[in-house]
Design an enzyme around this catalytic site. Structure first.
Site, PDB file in Angstrom:
ATOM      1  N   HIS A  71       0.850  -1.196   0.000  1.00 50.84           N
ATOM      2  CA  HIS A  71       0.000   0.000   0.000  1.00 50.84           C
ATOM      3  C   HIS A  71       0.879   1.237   0.000  1.00 50.84           C
ATOM      4  O   HIS A  71       1.353   1.698   1.031  1.00 50.84           O
ATOM      5  CB  HIS A  71      -0.928  -0.006   1.219  1.00 50.84           C
ATOM      6  CG  HIS A  71      -1.956   1.073   1.208  1.00 50.84           C
ATOM      7  ND1 HIS A  71      -3.212   0.910   1.764  1.00 50.84           N
ATOM      8  CD2 HIS A  71      -1.954   2.336   0.716  1.00 50.84           C
ATOM      9  CE1 HIS A  71      -3.911   2.019   1.623  1.00 50.84           C
ATOM     10  NE2 HIS A  71      -3.150   2.903   0.969  1.00 50.84           N
ATOM     11  N   HIS A 207     -12.028   2.941   4.582  1.00 49.01           N
ATOM     12  CA  HIS A 207     -12.733   4.204   4.319  1.00 49.01           C
ATOM     13  C   HIS A 207     -14.231   3.959   4.507  1.00 49.01           C
ATOM     14  O   HIS A 207     -15.036   4.168   3.611  1.00 49.01           O
ATOM     15  CB  HIS A 207     -12.413   4.719   2.918  1.00 49.01           C
ATOM     16  CG  HIS A 207     -11.034   5.282   2.804  1.00 49.01           C
ATOM     17  ND1 HIS A 207     -10.732   6.578   3.171  1.00 49.01           N
ATOM     18  CD2 HIS A 207      -9.869   4.708   2.391  1.00 49.01           C
ATOM     19  CE1 HIS A 207      -9.432   6.788   2.963  1.00 49.01           C
ATOM     20  NE2 HIS A 207      -8.888   5.674   2.512  1.00 49.01           N
ATOM     21  N   ASP A 260       4.122   5.035  10.858  1.00 51.64           N
ATOM     22  CA  ASP A 260       4.963   6.239  10.859  1.00 51.64           C
ATOM     23  C   ASP A 260       4.975   6.923  12.220  1.00 51.64           C
ATOM     24  O   ASP A 260       5.585   7.979  12.387  1.00 51.64           O
ATOM     25  CB  ASP A 260       4.508   7.217   9.774  1.00 51.64           C
ATOM     26  CG  ASP A 260       3.050   7.644   9.925  1.00 51.64           C
ATOM     27  OD1 ASP A 260       2.384   7.191  10.879  1.00 51.64           O
ATOM     28  OD2 ASP A 260       2.579   8.424   9.077  1.00 51.64           O
ATOM     29  N   ASP A 286       1.843   3.500   3.137  1.00 51.53           N
ATOM     30  CA  ASP A 286       0.842   4.457   2.659  1.00 51.53           C
ATOM     31  C   ASP A 286       1.524   5.749   2.190  1.00 51.53           C
ATOM     32  O   ASP A 286       1.006   6.851   2.338  1.00 51.53           O
ATOM     33  CB  ASP A 286      -0.208   4.765   3.729  1.00 51.53           C
ATOM     34  CG  ASP A 286      -1.488   5.396   3.150  1.00 51.53           C
ATOM     35  OD1 ASP A 286      -1.686   5.323   1.923  1.00 51.53           O
ATOM     36  OD2 ASP A 286      -2.267   5.979   3.923  1.00 51.53           O
ATOM     37  N   GLY A 321      -2.003  10.526   3.851  1.00 51.35           N
ATOM     38  CA  GLY A 321      -0.950   9.577   3.557  1.00 51.35           C
ATOM     39  C   GLY A 321       0.251   9.787   4.453  1.00 51.35           C
ATOM     40  O   GLY A 321       0.221  10.541   5.429  1.00 51.35           O
TER      41      GLY A 321
END
Length: 385
Positions: A71, A207, A260, A286, A321
Site C-alpha cells: 500500500h 474508508h 509512521d 501508505d 498519507g
C-alpha cells in the site's frame, strides 16, 4: 547459470527465526537455505554443486527478505496516478534503494476513465525485468468504492457504489493485475460486490463508517483484509467495537497498519499486535509523492498536500498519507516494542501472504525470488541484493 552463496549471515528463516546460516541462489531464485541449527550442522546429502559460486560475505549482518509494501501511492515527487511510466519507475527505483523489493502501486478515488489509463501502465512495468526497480506485484485499488462519510484524503467528488462490471473492465485492462480492492461494506450494494468477486480479488474493508455487525457480515461473505486499521473508520469503543473489533474476531483477516508513529500511537501499535498477533498484522507505508522529498506542497489524488517534517496534511489539516518509507516504518515498529523477529514478518511474509504471493516473495525459501537485503544489528540497511 549464475550461482551465488551468501555466507556468514544471520538468516531470517521461513519459520520466522533469525539463525546463523547462508543462502544459495541460482539465476535469481533461492535454491537452498542452510542454517547452523539444521542443515549446515548435519551436512545433508544431495546438495547442488555450488563449488564455483560467487561468494557474498554478509559480514555477520541479518539476511532478510526484501520488504513487501502492498500500500503505497508514490514517492520522490511522483504518484502512481500521474499516468507516467517513467515516474512510476522512479518510484520503484527509490523503493528498492530503501529495501522494498516488492511493491503494489496504490490508486486513489478517480473516475473509471482515469483509473483505466493509470492501470494500463502496469503490464509493461510488470513484464520488464530490471534490477534497478522494485518488483511490481500488482495493483492495490483504494477507492472509489468507499463511504462519503470517511473519505480521508480521497476526493469525495468521485466516490461511488461498488460496481462489479467496472472492476472487471479495469482488471482486464491491466492484465488481471489488481490484487486488492477497498470498499465500504455499509454502502448499498457493496455486499453484493463481495459475494460476486471474493474469489477473484482480495477485498479490503476501509474508508468506512461500518459498525461491528456490518463488518463481520462482510468478512463472513469473503472480505479478508482491512485498509489502514483505525484510520478512516469508526473508533474502537467498548460498546461499539466497529471494524476494529470485527477484525479481531475474524481469524483469517489481515489488517494493514501505518507505522509512521503519526497515524497510530506507539501504544496502539503494541495493542494491535497483542490482539492480532504476528500472523495477521501487516505494516504498510501508505507513502505519497512527498516521501523522500524536502518540505513543500505536493499532491495526492489531485488534492494539495503540505509536507512538514514527518507530517503530510491536506490544506484543511486532514492527515494525507505518509511520508515515511516502509523500512523506517519497520524500525518504528521495533522502537514501539514489537519483537524484532515479529517485526520482520510484518513487512515481509505477512504482506505477501495477504495477497497470496508468499510462494514468490517475502519469504527466504527454496523456489522464491532471491530478493534479499542485508541489515546490521542497529537496523541500518547495508545492501540490497
Amino acid at each position: 547459470m549464475k550461482k551465488t552463496r551468501i555466507v556468514n549471515g544471520i538468516v531470517y528463516t521461513k519459520e520466522g527465526r533469525l539463525l546463523p546460516g547462508e543462502v544459495w541462489v541460482e539465476d535469481g531464485r533461492i535454491v537452498r537455505v542452510l542454517t547452523e541449527e539444521s542443515d549446515m550442522a548435519k551436512e545433508p546429502a544431495g546438495l547442488p554443486d555450488f563449488s564455483d559460486a560467487d561468494l557474498v560475505d554478509a559480514g555477520g549482518n541479518y539476511v532478510l527478505p526484501g520488504l513487501v509494501d502492498i500500500h503505497s501511492h508514490g514517492a520522490v515527487g511522483h504518484d502512481f496516478c500521474d499516468e507516467d511510466v517513467k515516474g512510476l519507475k522512479e518510484i520503484l527505483a527509490y523503493e528498492k534503494s530503501v529495501g522494498v523489493t516488492s511493491y503494489c502501486p496504490t490508486s486513489m478515488t478517480f473516475p473509471e476513465e482515469k483509473l483505466s489509463r493509470v492501470f494500463a501502465q502496469i503490464p509493461e512495468v510488470m513484464e520488464e525485468e530490471d534490477s534497478r526497480y522494485a518488483r511490481v506485484l500488482g495493483i492495490n485499488m483504494e477507492g472509489p468504492f468507499i463511504s462519503p462519510a470517511k473519505v480521508g484524503a480521497q476526493n469525495p467528488d468521485y466516490v461511488m457504489k461498488a460496481d462489479v462490471d467496472m472492476f472487471r473492465r479495469l482488471d482486464h485492462n491491466c492484465g488481471n493485475a489488481i490484487r486488492l480492492v477497498t470498499l465500504a461494506p455499509e454502502v448499498e450494494g457493496n455486499m453484493d460486490f463481495i459475494r460476486e468477486l471474493k474469489d477473484e480479488v482480495h477485498i479490503s474493508i476501509g474508508h468506512t463508517a461500518a459498525g461491528y455487525d456490518t463488518a463481520s457480515e462482510a468478512f463472513a461473505l469473503g472480505a479478508d483484509h482491512v485498509t489502514h486499521l483505525f484510520n478512516a473508520m469508526p473508533a474502537f469503543a467498548h460498546r461499539d467495537p466497529g471494524v476494529v473489533g470485527a477484525t479481531a474476531d475474524h481469524q483469517r483477516v489481515y489488517a494493514e497498519v501505518i507505522c509512521d508513529l503519526i497515524h497510530i500511537h506507539p501504544s496502539m501499535i503494541r495493542a494491535i499486535f497483542s490482539f492480532l498477533g504476528e500472523e495477521r498484522m501487516v505494516l504498510i507505508s501508505d507513502s505519497m509523492e512527498a516521501t523522500g522529498m524536502e518540505d513543500g506542497v505536493y499532491q495526492l489524488g489531485g488534492q494539495k498536500v503540505k509536507k512538514e517534517g514527518a507530517y503530510a496534511r491536506l490544506l484543511d489539516g486532514t492527515i494525507a498519507g505518509s511520508v515515511t518509507c516502509l523500512f523506517d516504518g519497520f524500525r518504528n515498529a521495533v522502537k514501539a516494542g514489537i519483537p524484532l523477529e515479529s517485526a520482520i514478518r510484518l513487512v515481509t511474509m505477512n504482506p505477501a501472504k495477504s495477497i497470496g504471493m508468499e510462494d514468490q516473495v517475502g519469504v527466504i525459501a527454496e523456489g522464491n525470488y532471491a530478493d534479499l537485503i542485508l541489515v546490521d544489528q542497529d537496523l541500518n540497511l547495508i545492501q540490497v541484493l
